[in-house]
Design a protein around this motif. Structure first.
Motif, PDB file in Angstrom:
ATOM      1  N   ARG A   1      10.803  -4.740  13.900  1.00 16.90           N
ATOM      2  CA  ARG A   1      10.781  -3.421  13.251  1.00 16.90           C
ATOM      3  C   ARG A   1      11.074  -3.534  11.766  1.00 16.90           C
ATOM      4  O   ARG A   1      10.473  -2.852  10.945  1.00 16.90           O
ATOM      5  N   ARG A   2      12.027  -4.410  11.395  1.00 15.13           N
ATOM      6  CA  ARG A   2      12.376  -4.586   9.977  1.00 15.13           C
ATOM      7  C   ARG A   2      11.250  -5.253   9.208  1.00 15.13           C
ATOM      8  O   ARG A   2      11.031  -4.957   8.038  1.00 15.13           O
ATOM      9  N   ALA A   3      10.549  -6.184   9.839  1.00 15.37           N
ATOM     10  CA  ALA A   3       9.495  -6.926   9.164  1.00 15.37           C
ATOM     11  C   ALA A   3       8.280  -6.047   8.874  1.00 15.37           C
ATOM     12  O   ALA A   3       7.490  -6.325   7.985  1.00 15.37           O
ATOM     13  N   GLY A   4       8.132  -5.006   9.626  1.00 12.41           N
ATOM     14  CA  GLY A   4       7.041  -4.107   9.313  1.00 12.41           C
ATOM     15  C   GLY A   4       6.126  -3.962  10.413  1.00 12.41           C
ATOM     16  O   GLY A   4       5.174  -3.537  10.689  1.00 12.41           O
TER      17      GLY A   4
ATOM     18  N   ARG B   1      17.353  -8.499  19.899  1.00 17.29           N
ATOM     19  CA  ARG B   1      17.301  -8.889  18.486  1.00 17.29           C
ATOM     20  C   ARG B   1      15.871  -9.026  17.995  1.00 17.29           C
ATOM     21  O   ARG B   1      15.559  -8.663  16.853  1.00 17.29           O
ATOM     22  N   GLU B   2      14.981  -9.573  18.808  1.00 19.66           N
ATOM     23  CA  GLU B   2      13.585  -9.760  18.405  1.00 19.66           C
ATOM     24  C   GLU B   2      12.905  -8.427  18.106  1.00 19.66           C
ATOM     25  O   GLU B   2      12.123  -8.320  17.171  1.00 19.66           O
ATOM     26  N   VAL B   3      13.195  -7.413  18.892  1.00 19.62           N
ATOM     27  CA  VAL B   3      12.605  -6.096  18.647  1.00 19.62           C
ATOM     28  C   VAL B   3      13.106  -5.537  17.323  1.00 19.62           C
ATOM     29  O   VAL B   3      12.338  -5.007  16.530  1.00 19.62           O
ATOM     30  N   ARG B   4      14.387  -5.677  17.074  1.00 18.45           N
ATOM     31  CA  ARG B   4      14.956  -5.180  15.826  1.00 18.45           C
ATOM     32  C   ARG B   4      14.378  -5.939  14.628  1.00 18.45           C
ATOM     33  O   ARG B   4      14.098  -5.350  13.596  1.00 18.45           O
ATOM     34  N   ARG B   5      14.191  -7.247  14.775  1.00 18.41           N
ATOM     35  CA  ARG B   5      13.623  -8.057  13.700  1.00 18.41           C
ATOM     36  C   ARG B   5      12.184  -7.644  13.417  1.00 18.41           C
ATOM     37  O   ARG B   5      11.769  -7.540  12.275  1.00 18.41           O
TER      38      ARG B   5
END
Length: 50
Positions: free
Chosen positions: A47-50, A41-45
């Motif tokens: 990536r979304r944050a920029g 989840r942290e990796v996906r978060r």
């Protein structure tokens, strides 16, 4: 009897810790990249944050 030291291991792409094979990953061990759902989840978060 199996010993934990004999199980295959990998390094998590997020936290860079060593983790060992688990029975629930028996069919998809080649695709497993993270030690836990939290790391995934942290990796996906990130990536979304920029």
């Amino acid at each position: 009897m199996h010993r934990k030291s004999e199980l295959p291991s990998k390094i998590c792409l997020e936290c860079e810790r060593d983790f060992v094979w688990r029975r629930k990953w028996a069919r998809c061990w080649d695709e497993v990249r993270f030690c836990s759902e939290r790391c995934r989840r942290e990796v996906r978060r990130a990536r979304r944050a920029g």
